[in-house]
Structures are given as structure tokens and as C-alpha cells.
Design an enzyme around this catalytic site. Sequence first.
Site, PDB file in Angstrom:
ATOM      1  CD  GLN A  11      29.594 -19.134 -17.246  1.00 33.21           C
ATOM      2  OE1 GLN A  11      28.982 -20.151 -16.980  1.00 33.21           O
ATOM      3  NE2 GLN A  11      29.258 -17.969 -16.731  1.00 33.21           N
ATOM      4  CB  VAL A  12      28.463 -17.121 -23.795  1.00 39.77           C
ATOM      5  CG1 VAL A  12      27.766 -17.018 -25.150  1.00 39.77           C
ATOM      6  CG2 VAL A  12      27.442 -17.133 -22.669  1.00 39.77           C
ATOM      7  CG  ASP A  41      42.699  -5.245 -22.547  1.00 39.07           C
ATOM      8  OD1 ASP A  41      41.507  -4.981 -22.231  1.00 39.07           O
ATOM      9  OD2 ASP A  41      43.604  -5.355 -21.708  1.00 39.07           O
ATOM     10  CG  ASP A 107      19.321 -11.145 -15.482  1.00 41.17           C
ATOM     11  OD1 ASP A 107      20.532 -10.996 -15.764  1.00 41.17           O
ATOM     12  OD2 ASP A 107      18.945 -11.822 -14.504  1.00 41.17           O
ATOM     13  CE1 TYR A 130      28.173  -7.751 -16.150  1.00 40.29           C
ATOM     14  CE2 TYR A 130      25.943  -8.077 -15.326  1.00 40.29           C
ATOM     15  CZ  TYR A 130      26.953  -8.403 -16.218  1.00 40.29           C
ATOM     16  OH  TYR A 130      26.738  -9.371 -17.159  1.00 40.29           O
TER      17      TYR A 130
HETATM   18  P1  NDP Z   1      32.716 -14.966 -18.668  1.00 43.28           P
HETATM   19  O1  NDP Z   1      32.983 -14.167 -17.449  1.00 43.28           O
HETATM   20  O2  NDP Z   1      32.627 -16.446 -18.575  1.00 43.28           O
HETATM   21  O3  NDP Z   1      33.812 -14.625 -19.775  1.00 43.28           O
HETATM   22  C1  NDP Z   1      34.163 -13.308 -20.023  1.00 43.28           C
HETATM   23  C2  NDP Z   1      35.059 -13.273 -21.230  1.00 43.28           C
HETATM   24  O4  NDP Z   1      35.384 -11.912 -21.474  1.00 43.28           O
HETATM   25  C3  NDP Z   1      36.363 -14.051 -21.059  1.00 43.28           C
HETATM   26  O5  NDP Z   1      36.695 -14.665 -22.268  1.00 43.28           O
HETATM   27  C4  NDP Z   1      37.344 -12.923 -20.729  1.00 43.28           C
HETATM   28  O6  NDP Z   1      38.653 -13.218 -21.159  1.00 43.28           O
HETATM   29  C5  NDP Z   1      36.786 -11.822 -21.601  1.00 43.28           C
HETATM   30  N1  NDP Z   1      37.243 -10.518 -21.158  1.00 43.28           N
HETATM   31  C6  NDP Z   1      37.055  -9.921 -19.959  1.00 43.28           C
HETATM   32  N2  NDP Z   1      37.655  -8.736 -19.927  1.00 43.28           N
HETATM   33  C7  NDP Z   1      38.226  -8.558 -21.146  1.00 43.28           C
HETATM   34  C8  NDP Z   1      38.991  -7.530 -21.734  1.00 43.28           C
HETATM   35  N3  NDP Z   1      39.317  -6.403 -21.055  1.00 43.28           N
HETATM   36  N4  NDP Z   1      39.404  -7.677 -23.008  1.00 43.28           N
HETATM   37  C9  NDP Z   1      39.120  -8.797 -23.702  1.00 43.28           C
HETATM   38  N5  NDP Z   1      38.404  -9.825 -23.203  1.00 43.28           N
HETATM   39  C10 NDP Z   1      37.966  -9.697 -21.934  1.00 43.28           C
HETATM   40  O7  NDP Z   1      31.370 -14.351 -19.319  1.00 43.28           O
HETATM   41  P2  NDP Z   1      30.065 -15.116 -19.796  1.00 43.28           P
HETATM   42  O8  NDP Z   1      30.398 -16.054 -20.902  1.00 43.28           O
HETATM   43  O9  NDP Z   1      29.359 -15.607 -18.587  1.00 43.28           O
HETATM   44  O10 NDP Z   1      29.227 -13.892 -20.377  1.00 43.28           O
HETATM   45  C11 NDP Z   1      28.953 -13.740 -21.758  1.00 43.28           C
HETATM   46  C12 NDP Z   1      28.020 -12.566 -21.932  1.00 43.28           C
HETATM   47  O11 NDP Z   1      26.785 -12.819 -21.238  1.00 43.28           O
HETATM   48  C13 NDP Z   1      28.543 -11.246 -21.373  1.00 43.28           C
HETATM   49  O12 NDP Z   1      28.137 -10.199 -22.211  1.00 43.28           O
HETATM   50  C14 NDP Z   1      27.834 -11.107 -20.040  1.00 43.28           C
HETATM   51  O13 NDP Z   1      27.695  -9.762 -19.645  1.00 43.28           O
HETATM   52  C15 NDP Z   1      26.488 -11.729 -20.380  1.00 43.28           C
HETATM   53  N6  NDP Z   1      25.786 -12.256 -19.220  1.00 43.28           N
HETATM   54  C16 NDP Z   1      26.403 -13.091 -18.341  1.00 43.28           C
HETATM   55  C17 NDP Z   1      25.728 -13.547 -17.230  1.00 43.28           C
HETATM   56  C18 NDP Z   1      26.394 -14.457 -16.251  1.00 43.28           C
HETATM   57  O14 NDP Z   1      25.700 -14.908 -15.313  1.00 43.28           O
HETATM   58  N7  NDP Z   1      27.671 -14.787 -16.405  1.00 43.28           N
HETATM   59  C19 NDP Z   1      24.337 -13.162 -16.956  1.00 43.28           C
HETATM   60  C20 NDP Z   1      23.760 -12.303 -17.969  1.00 43.28           C
HETATM   61  C21 NDP Z   1      24.470 -11.881 -19.048  1.00 43.28           C
HETATM   62  P3  NDP Z   1      39.860 -13.659 -20.149  1.00 43.28           P
HETATM   63  O15 NDP Z   1      39.973 -15.152 -20.330  1.00 43.28           O
HETATM   64  O16 NDP Z   1      41.024 -12.911 -20.659  1.00 43.28           O
HETATM   65  O17 NDP Z   1      39.443 -13.248 -18.760  1.00 43.28           O
END
Ligand code: NDP
Length: 297
Positions: A11-12, A41, A107, A130
Amino acid sequence: MRILLTGSTGQVGWELQRTLMTLGEVIPVGREVSSLGLRIDLSQPDTIRHVIRQVMPHLIINAAAYTAVDKAETEPELAMAVNGTAPGVIAEEAKLVGAGVIHYSTDYVFNGNQATPYTEQDEPNPQNVYGKTKLAGEKAIQAVGVPYFILRTSWVYGLRGKNFLLTMLRLAREREEIRVVDDQVGAPTWSRMIAESTAQILSQGTKDLINFLSSNSGIYHLTASGQTSWYGFAKVIFEYDSKRSEHKLEKLVAIPSHEYPTPAKRPAYSSLDTQKISSTFGLAFPSWQRNLELAVG
Ligand code: NDP
């Protein structure tokens, strides 16, 4: 400036690809092999080290994370590898190649017992796997001594990926009644606003990036203004949906968390105070309602 971006399919990360475009060369890397032949990875530290040494970035933005909050309860090792260990490896490699790090956190590092927004000075005490793994990631970066920003955000939604907004929009078209938790309070935050803010902050320091990151290194809370419950969020989603005529929904019911048990415990209150980021970088964060209106309008 060469920016290595992880999590670009998320998402971000997806939004960052657009907002960072005018700041330099953005190199997205993920679990799929990229057009440059790169693959990272986060559960495999060797791939992290290899990619960073290949790319030699000036800045690494880690928008990748293990974000499946409930699943993390049964996959704690994988969640810790991705959220807790990998950020430290990224920071070590960044230090080695002279790069800075921007990382996102959550958060959910707080226990939720407070009744006023959490500041960066408040002590984290995560209640679920988490949150524990994300806190470990913060500490791992801080321990390395690399120039860094850790941006804690909350309740992220957008028009792609898996999130509460998209789930509610779908359910409104499938069901006549939806029951949503009303006793967890936080700030829904649009992925696009997080990415815009990140780029706006960075644009203030591109001339001397490392000095900019070093002199402002730290944790910052970055969310939309205001707060609501998941029920309150859902209510406004349905109001603002520009295609309300497609709704089957007749009744939205507020329920307590114990009527919707989940494997991971969530904080009852996780609103974040954004004063520090606002005053340090001169940013203003619009209300979550205004963000939502723009996102779904
Ligand atoms: P998403 O779940 O939308 O995306 C996660 C991303 O991480 C994807 O691109 C995924 O790739 C990648 N990813 C996951 N596992 C691995 C791995 N083992 N190796 C490489 N890439 C990996 O996350 P958000 O955009 O929502 O979150 C962005 C940040 O914000 C994160 O740090 C999250 O902790 C934080 N955050 C998110 C919240 C939420 O509500 N979502 C709330 C608060 C903080 P792939 O396409 O391969 O799965």
C-alpha cells in the site's frame, strides 16, 4: 540520488514509487526478480546484503513488512525475521555503503491503555506478535547508528492491497448487515498521504541528505489528524462512497471487540500525537475524514 525501495507492491510502497519519482532514481526491489535482475526477501538476510551492495543506494526506504497481524501469532519466527531482524540488516548495510534509512513502524507498538495520543516519548509495550516484531525492528535500526527516520503510522488504507476500506466497500455490496468493532480507537491513514509526507520531508534534505537525516534522526509519528473507532471509520466510508447506489447494506451495527474475537489482541487506543513531525518538518496533516473523502470520491 539513488533510492532503493522495498515493499513497492504494498500500500505505502506503491504510492512511494510515484511520490519519490521527482527526488531521484527509484529502484524498487521485492520478492519477484526485477527488470534489473534484483530480488530481495527480507526473511533472507543474504539477499538484503547482496542487493544493497549491488545498488549502492544513497537512501534505502523500507516499506516492506510482514503485516498480517493475526497470522503473525502463528508465524512469529517469520514475522520476526521480516519485521525485527531485516531492518537491522538493512541498517548495517546502509551504514557500510554510506546510505540513510527510512523505515515505517506502527501504532501497535503501544499497549493502548492511554487515553490521550501517544507521543514518541511514550514507552512502547506491544500486546501482539506483530507489534513486538515491529518494535524489535525499530530497536535494531537504532542500535546500528545509521542516519534514520522511523515513521510510525496507523490503520493504513488505500485503493490497492488488503485493507479495511476495501473490505467494507466489498461487504456493503454483499451484505444487508455489517457488524463492526466500536471500542478500538485510532487514526485511519491514507497510504497516499504517508507517501506524500515522506517525499515532502525528503525534499527538504536532498542537497545534503546524510546530514539532513543525521541531524533529524529519530522516531516520528505520522498519521492523519483526529481519531475514530473501526465502526466510526466504516460509517464514514459508506457515507463517502461515490457509488452508494450499489450498496445492499441496510444496517451497520457497533459491537464490542469481544464479539469479534481475533487471534491477535489489538490496543483499545492507539492514536498517535503528530506534533513532533509537524513542527520539525513544517507539515500539516488533514483529518482522516478529509483524506478518506479524497480517497474514495
Ligand atoms: P502491505 O502489506 O500493503 O505491503 C507489504 C509489502 O511488504 C509488500 O510489498 C510485500 O511484498 C512486502 N513483503 C512482505 N514480506 C516480504 C519479504 N519477506 N521480503 C520482501 N518483501 C516483503 O504493507 P503496508 O504498505 O500497509 O505497510 C507499510 C508499512 O507501514 C509497514 O512497515 C507496516 O508495518 C506499516 N504499518 C502498516 C499498517 C497497516 O494498517 N497496514 C498500520 C501501521 C503501520 P509481496 O508483494 O511480495 O507480498
